[in-house]
Design a protein around this motif. Structure first.
Motif, mmCIF file in Angstrom:
data_model
loop_
_atom_site.group_PDB
_atom_site.id
_atom_site.type_symbol
_atom_site.label_atom_id
_atom_site.label_comp_id
_atom_site.label_asym_id
_atom_site.label_seq_id
_atom_site.Cartn_x
_atom_site.Cartn_y
_atom_site.Cartn_z
ATOM 1 N N ARG A 62 0.793 -1.236 0.000
ATOM 2 C CA ARG A 62 0.000 0.000 0.000
ATOM 3 C C ARG A 62 0.820 1.279 0.000
ATOM 4 N NH1 ARG A 62 -4.648 -2.150 3.803
ATOM 5 N NH2 ARG A 62 -3.077 -1.874 5.394
ATOM 6 N N ASP A 108 -6.182 0.741 -0.187
ATOM 7 C CA ASP A 108 -6.347 -0.018 -1.423
ATOM 8 C C ASP A 108 -7.504 0.559 -2.249
ATOM 9 O OD1 ASP A 108 -8.769 -1.197 -0.772
ATOM 10 O OD2 ASP A 108 -7.861 -3.030 -0.017
ATOM 11 N N GLU A 109 -7.543 0.150 -3.514
ATOM 12 C CA GLU A 109 -8.473 0.717 -4.505
ATOM 13 C C GLU A 109 -9.921 0.765 -4.010
ATOM 14 O OE1 GLU A 109 -8.202 0.803 -8.475
ATOM 15 O OE2 GLU A 109 -6.435 1.871 -7.714
ATOM 16 N N SER A 110 -10.415 -0.394 -3.454
ATOM 17 C CA SER A 110 -11.839 -0.446 -3.110
ATOM 18 C C SER A 110 -12.127 0.474 -1.918
ATOM 19 C CB SER A 110 -12.271 -1.879 -2.816
ATOM 20 O OG SER A 110 -11.502 -2.376 -1.760
ATOM 21 N N GLN A 142 -12.371 3.965 -3.189
ATOM 22 C CA GLN A 142 -13.646 4.170 -3.863
ATOM 23 C C GLN A 142 -14.746 4.495 -2.850
ATOM 24 O OE1 GLN A 142 -13.735 4.407 -7.088
ATOM 25 N NE2 GLN A 142 -15.903 4.993 -6.962
#
Ligand code: IPE
Ligand code: IPE
Ligand code: MG
Length: 271
Positions: free
Chosen positions: A251, A256-258, A261
């Motif tokens: 990281r 992280d991406e989710s 979001q």
């Protein structure tokens, strides 16, 4: 193209492990603290130096495997600036084994397109060792495959101090004594200038410490510690370390991406 037949016999444990390795997401640079030679020998009622001798077979297999996996860099910690505290006979044997390794293995390095280099305070080593190192470095200089770095008379703090001194000399030379330096400029003057930081740091024989190895460069390395003693460390253990590495989520201080979001959605709802 990675030739899998050179890495595992059909039906072997190595093959089963290799199946679990994602060959598209290999670490580019693997660094290893080769530890446990003394304990390996002690467990067999042998003198410590026999552990070092046995450890050479592991070096041979791991370097060759790294080349066949097409890793870019493998750095092995072979002798620290603190290791001079050891009995004279042990130090002399380590140096003798190193020279012997370089002489015997040059052909394998050439056959596998491996470029060899030493990092550390190399000028503090015996001239006969320096000669062998230079010879191997020169002979392999044009190879374009794996870069095999061996850390000798190496200390992470010593490297940082040497880097500061190099930078001061450069600035004096360029008459820039009041210049600001940044992380990139600092990295560019380390022993490992131009080499990507290790992605994976392996330590054998179970100790949970870094023992003054690559202090600057391991800032974001994934660490894999195994109980296996260095003379027992084989290709399969390297595959296990890589599988462990591939299970990690890197990281670099972010999220992280989710998760990111979710924050964006929450922000949108609030505004
Ligand atoms: C690592 O094995 C080799 C070197 C430091 C040169 P050790 O010699 O440290 O082995 P242990 O830790 O005593 O078992
Ligand atoms: C680290 O092992 C140095 C090398 C592998 C060359 P050591 O055995 O010297 O480290 P400590 O003493 O356990 O921290
Ligand atoms: Mg040790």
């Amino acid at each position: 193209m990675i030739d899998l037949r050179k890495l595992a016999e059909p039906g072997s444990i190595e093959e089963t492990l290799l199946d679990r390795v994602d060959l598209k997401r290999l670490p580019r640079h693997v660094a290893v603290i080769m530890d446990g030679n003394g304990r390996w020998a002690k467990g067999r009622n042998l003198p410590r130096v026999e552990g070092h001798r046995a450890g050479i077979a592991s070096v041979r297999e791991i370097v060759e495997t790294a080349a066949r996996l097409e890793l870019r860099v493998m750095t092995l910690y072979a002798f620290s600036v603190e290791n001079w505290k050891r009995p004279r006979y042990e130090v002399a044997t380590l140096m003798m084994l190193l020279k012997e390794y370089l002489r015997k293995e040059l052909k394998t390095l050439m056959d596998n397109n491996i470029r060899f280099t030493a990092i550390g305070r190399v000028d503090g080593l015996d001239p006969s060792v320096q000669r062998e190192l230079k010879y191997a470095e020169n002979e392999t200089a044009k190879n374009s495959g794996l870069l095999f770095q061996i850390a000798l008379n190496y200390g992470g703090r010593a490297e940082i101090v040497d880097t500061v001194n190099r930078i001061m000399a450069v600035l004096r030379e360029r008459e820039m004594s009041d210049a600001q330096i940044d992380e990139q400029f600092f990295s560019d003057h380390l022993y490992t200038a131009n080499i990507d930081d290790p992605d994976l740091l392996i330590r054998t024989s179970g100790e949970l410490r870094v023992s003054n190895f690559l202090l600057w460069q391991i800032a974001y390395a994934e660490i894999h510690v195994t109980k296996v003693l260095w003379p027992d460390f084989r290709r399969r253990d390297l595959f296990e370390a890589i599988i462990d590495f591939q299970s990690r989520e890197r990281r670099y201080g972010g999220v992280d991406e989710s998760d990111a979001q979710m924050f964006i959605e929450a922000d949108n709802q609030q505004s």
